[in-house]
Motif scaffolding. Structure first.
Motif, PDB file in Angstrom:
ATOM      1  N   VAL A 158      15.723  52.381 105.200  1.00  0.00           N
ATOM      2  CA  VAL A 158      17.304  52.564 105.746  1.00  0.00           C
ATOM      3  C   VAL A 158      17.193  53.467 106.959  1.00  0.00           C
ATOM      4  O   VAL A 158      16.316  54.511 107.206  1.00  0.00           O
ATOM      5  CB  VAL A 158      17.845  52.957 104.761  1.00  0.00           C
ATOM      6  N   ASP A 159      17.919  53.312 107.733  1.00  0.00           N
ATOM      7  CA  ASP A 159      18.165  54.130 108.941  1.00  0.00           C
ATOM      8  C   ASP A 159      19.501  55.055 108.621  1.00  0.00           C
ATOM      9  O   ASP A 159      20.719  54.713 108.784  1.00  0.00           O
ATOM     10  CB  ASP A 159      18.654  53.009 110.111  1.00  0.00           C
ATOM     11  N   THR A 160      19.167  56.317 108.316  1.00  0.00           N
ATOM     12  CA  THR A 160      20.370  57.116 107.689  1.00  0.00           C
ATOM     13  C   THR A 160      21.027  57.799 108.991  1.00  0.00           C
ATOM     14  O   THR A 160      22.125  58.142 108.800  1.00  0.00           O
ATOM     15  CB  THR A 160      19.771  58.232 107.044  1.00  0.00           C
ATOM     16  N   THR A 161      20.427  57.920 110.135  1.00  0.00           N
ATOM     17  CA  THR A 161      21.360  58.881 111.414  1.00  0.00           C
ATOM     18  C   THR A 161      22.417  58.174 111.533  1.00  0.00           C
ATOM     19  O   THR A 161      23.364  58.785 111.613  1.00  0.00           O
ATOM     20  CB  THR A 161      20.417  59.111 112.481  1.00  0.00           C
ATOM     21  N   PRO A 162      22.808  56.824 111.724  1.00  0.00           N
ATOM     22  CA  PRO A 162      24.328  56.328 112.048  1.00  0.00           C
ATOM     23  C   PRO A 162      24.889  56.358 110.864  1.00  0.00           C
ATOM     24  O   PRO A 162      26.247  56.065 111.030  1.00  0.00           O
ATOM     25  CB  PRO A 162      23.622  54.848 112.409  1.00  0.00           C
ATOM     26  N   GLN A 185      24.826  47.987 107.619  1.00  0.00           N
ATOM     27  CA  GLN A 185      23.500  48.334 106.914  1.00  0.00           C
ATOM     28  C   GLN A 185      23.639  48.137 105.491  1.00  0.00           C
ATOM     29  O   GLN A 185      22.770  47.857 105.050  1.00  0.00           O
ATOM     30  CB  GLN A 185      23.153  49.512 107.572  1.00  0.00           C
ATOM     31  N   THR A 186      24.745  49.012 104.941  1.00  0.00           N
ATOM     32  CA  THR A 186      24.723  49.252 103.667  1.00  0.00           C
ATOM     33  C   THR A 186      25.101  47.807 102.875  1.00  0.00           C
ATOM     34  O   THR A 186      24.858  47.647 101.683  1.00  0.00           O
ATOM     35  CB  THR A 186      26.058  50.154 103.053  1.00  0.00           C
ATOM     36  N   ALA A 187      25.732  47.055 103.679  1.00  0.00           N
ATOM     37  CA  ALA A 187      25.936  45.542 103.032  1.00  0.00           C
ATOM     38  C   ALA A 187      24.579  44.737 102.967  1.00  0.00           C
ATOM     39  O   ALA A 187      24.344  44.103 101.915  1.00  0.00           O
ATOM     40  CB  ALA A 187      26.944  44.708 104.013  1.00  0.00           C
ATOM     41  N   TRP A 188      23.906  45.068 103.885  1.00  0.00           N
ATOM     42  CA  TRP A 188      22.629  44.381 103.676  1.00  0.00           C
ATOM     43  C   TRP A 188      21.772  44.936 102.742  1.00  0.00           C
ATOM     44  O   TRP A 188      21.076  44.479 101.878  1.00  0.00           O
ATOM     45  CB  TRP A 188      21.737  44.601 105.164  1.00  0.00           C
ATOM     46  N   LEU A 189      21.839  46.403 102.575  1.00  0.00           N
ATOM     47  CA  LEU A 189      20.852  47.217 101.488  1.00  0.00           C
ATOM     48  C   LEU A 189      21.488  46.527 100.192  1.00  0.00           C
ATOM     49  O   LEU A 189      20.553  46.263  99.252  1.00  0.00           O
ATOM     50  CB  LEU A 189      21.368  48.479 101.534  1.00  0.00           C
ATOM     51  N   VAL A 204      13.562  54.252 101.323  1.00  0.00           N
ATOM     52  CA  VAL A 204      13.240  55.472 101.979  1.00  0.00           C
ATOM     53  C   VAL A 204      14.035  55.474 103.381  1.00  0.00           C
ATOM     54  O   VAL A 204      14.400  54.600 103.992  1.00  0.00           O
ATOM     55  CB  VAL A 204      11.720  54.981 102.738  1.00  0.00           C
ATOM     56  N   GLY A 205      14.658  56.755 103.475  1.00  0.00           N
ATOM     57  CA  GLY A 205      15.593  57.273 104.626  1.00  0.00           C
ATOM     58  C   GLY A 205      14.887  58.302 105.120  1.00  0.00           C
ATOM     59  O   GLY A 205      13.814  58.916 104.801  1.00  0.00           O
ATOM     60  N   HIS A 206      15.494  58.884 106.230  1.00  0.00           N
ATOM     61  CA  HIS A 206      15.096  60.026 106.794  1.00  0.00           C
ATOM     62  C   HIS A 206      15.848  61.276 106.157  1.00  0.00           C
ATOM     63  O   HIS A 206      15.012  62.472 105.927  1.00  0.00           O
ATOM     64  CB  HIS A 206      15.181  59.962 108.414  1.00  0.00           C
ATOM     65  N   HIS A 207      17.102  61.208 105.871  1.00  0.00           N
ATOM     66  CA  HIS A 207      17.916  62.210 105.578  1.00  0.00           C
ATOM     67  C   HIS A 207      18.041  62.378 103.926  1.00  0.00           C
ATOM     68  O   HIS A 207      18.331  61.288 103.639  1.00  0.00           O
ATOM     69  CB  HIS A 207      19.270  62.200 106.085  1.00  0.00           C
ATOM     70  N   PRO A 208      18.124  63.494 103.601  1.00  0.00           N
ATOM     71  CA  PRO A 208      17.977  63.457 102.131  1.00  0.00           C
ATOM     72  C   PRO A 208      19.547  63.368 101.543  1.00  0.00           C
ATOM     73  O   PRO A 208      20.618  63.643 102.080  1.00  0.00           O
ATOM     74  CB  PRO A 208      17.726  65.078 101.567  1.00  0.00           C
ATOM     75  N   ILE A 209      19.790  62.846 100.519  1.00  0.00           N
ATOM     76  CA  ILE A 209      21.194  62.527  99.556  1.00  0.00           C
ATOM     77  C   ILE A 209      21.265  63.885  99.091  1.00  0.00           C
ATOM     78  O   ILE A 209      22.531  64.203  98.984  1.00  0.00           O
ATOM     79  CB  ILE A 209      20.971  61.368  98.738  1.00  0.00           C
ATOM     80  N   TYR A 210      20.350  64.427  98.408  1.00  0.00           N
ATOM     81  CA  TYR A 210      20.549  65.811  97.643  1.00  0.00           C
ATOM     82  C   TYR A 210      19.315  66.431  98.044  1.00  0.00           C
ATOM     83  O   TYR A 210      18.026  66.273  98.321  1.00  0.00           O
ATOM     84  CB  TYR A 210      20.541  65.558  96.159  1.00  0.00           C
ATOM     85  N   ARG A 226      28.274  57.199 100.933  1.00  0.00           N
ATOM     86  CA  ARG A 226      28.081  55.936 101.898  1.00  0.00           C
ATOM     87  C   ARG A 226      26.730  55.238 101.465  1.00  0.00           C
ATOM     88  O   ARG A 226      26.669  54.120 101.343  1.00  0.00           O
ATOM     89  CB  ARG A 226      27.789  56.100 103.396  1.00  0.00           C
ATOM     90  N   LEU A 227      25.705  55.942 100.908  1.00  0.00           N
ATOM     91  CA  LEU A 227      24.461  55.214 100.657  1.00  0.00           C
ATOM     92  C   LEU A 227      24.288  55.388  99.241  1.00  0.00           C
ATOM     93  O   LEU A 227      23.630  54.175  98.501  1.00  0.00           O
ATOM     94  CB  LEU A 227      23.015  56.031 101.535  1.00  0.00           C
ATOM     95  N   ASP A 228      24.438  56.479  98.587  1.00  0.00           N
ATOM     96  CA  ASP A 228      23.762  56.711  97.016  1.00  0.00           C
ATOM     97  C   ASP A 228      24.676  55.627  96.350  1.00  0.00           C
ATOM     98  O   ASP A 228      23.970  55.177  95.428  1.00  0.00           O
ATOM     99  CB  ASP A 228      24.403  58.282  96.566  1.00  0.00           C
ATOM    100  N   PRO A 229      25.880  55.390  96.540  1.00  0.00           N
ATOM    101  CA  PRO A 229      26.426  54.212  95.407  1.00  0.00           C
ATOM    102  C   PRO A 229      25.814  53.033  95.480  1.00  0.00           C
ATOM    103  O   PRO A 229      25.804  52.208  94.441  1.00  0.00           O
ATOM    104  CB  PRO A 229      27.950  54.180  95.964  1.00  0.00           C
TER     105      PRO A 229
END
Length: 317
Positions: A158-162, A185-189, A204-210, A226-229
């Motif tokens: 996944v592309d986390t920067t955007p 992107q999250t709809a695709w995920l 796999v993303g670049h930025h941490p969620i926690y 946005r990503l974790d749920p």
């Protein structure tokens, strides 16, 4: 020319340095880690071979002489500091090709962009797949499945920067970040994870969620919203893997079965790391990770620059 000449000089210096010797023979120790399916996780790499980048690359190659490494997952920031301008940018040589030159690292690399790639031409990072036989990046986010000896692993890049407003709003520095629709992107995920039935599923993303970090808290809260749920939704994601913080961190959150793993830098780590809510393990060592899988067990081994195992994250089924 101002950019190219110093990089060409750096490239010449890298070639003249020759091989970095891995002092200890860890053949038996490393062989004991091997599974039917084995691959590396590396990120925050590109510093023209300086600091720990070249020694770590050599140890990665040396370990791959012993363990059958299938591929490398590169979780962003392959290019510090300003990304790449094109597919012919000299940084491709000094940050990547001349560093990861061991014969056993001439395997598929599956990358994503980090925030440093977003400082320049992110399309060039994708298009480099047309130049390099080992660079496999079909899009800025994508998924693939690997199978070996009956074990299947799905990896979702996944592309986390955007997804992070901080980058979307700094259009003068991260021009490409606001051009991507994170909701698309999250709809695709969501669609990918709704159908994922492999033995193991890794996002796999670049930025941490926690994570523990002094970086802006909004980076993590944006991803928590946005990503974790999405990665929690179907209960089939085993690990969320990322980088960005330049430290090792393993975090488990109450009420959630996902292992959140921050992989350290493959070139220059940061000194400041300490436990935060849910921390199982943390370390300020530089290095990379080895991931092994069979039908019953998935393991992520955090490795320092000499290839010592610092911590192992284990999933069983």
């Amino acid at each position: 020319m101002k950019r190219i000449l110093p990089l060409l000089l750096a490239a010449a210096a890298l070639v003249s340095c020759g091989q970095v010797t891995v002092s200890a023979d860890r053949t038996e120790e490393w062989k004991a880690l091997e599974g039917p399916l084995n691959f590396y996780l590396a990120n925050d790499l590109g510093r023209n071979g300086y600091y720990d980048q070249k020694p770590i690359a050599e140890t990665m190659g040396k370990m791959a002489e012993t363990i059958d490494i299938e591929f490398v997952v590169a979780a962003g920031d392959i290019h510090h500091f300003e990304g790449v301008q094109s597919i012919s940018d000299p940084l491709w040589m000094t940050n990547y090709e001349l560093i990861y030159s061991h014969p056993d690292l001439m395997i598929q690399w599956y990358p994503i962009c980090g925030n440093h790639e977003y400082r320049s031409n992110t399309d060039a990072v994708v298009e480099y797949s047309n130049v390099s036989a080992r660079w496999e990046m079909p899009a800025k986010y994508y998924t693939f499945v690997k199978e070996e000896d009956g074990v299947t692993v799905r990896i979702v890049m996944v592309d986390t920067t955007p997804m992070i407003d901080k980058y979307r709003e700094e259009t003068d520095k991260y021009a490409d970040a606001s051009k991507s629709d994170w909701k698309e992107q999250t709809a695709w995920l969501d669609q990918v994870l709704s159908e994922a039935d492999e033995d193991w599923v890794l996002v796999v993303g670049h930025h941490p969620i926690y994570a523990y970090t002094d970086k802006s808290e909004s980076e993590r809260t944006d991803l928590q919203q946005r990503l974790d749920p999405v990665i929690r939704k179907y209960g089939n994601v085993d690990m969320y893997l990322c980088g960005h913080i330049h430290t090792f961190q393993h975090i488990r959150k109450d009420g959630c079965d996902i292992d959140y793993v921050v992989n350290t830098s493959g070139s220059l780590s940061r000194e400041d790391v300490q436990p935060t809510d849910g921390t199982v393990f943390c370390s300020n060592k530089s290095g990379w990770s080895l991931i092994t899988a069979d039908e019953h067990e998935l393991k992520l081994h955090m490795l320092d620059k000499e290839g010592n195992v610092l911590h192992t994250v284990t999933r069983t089924r």
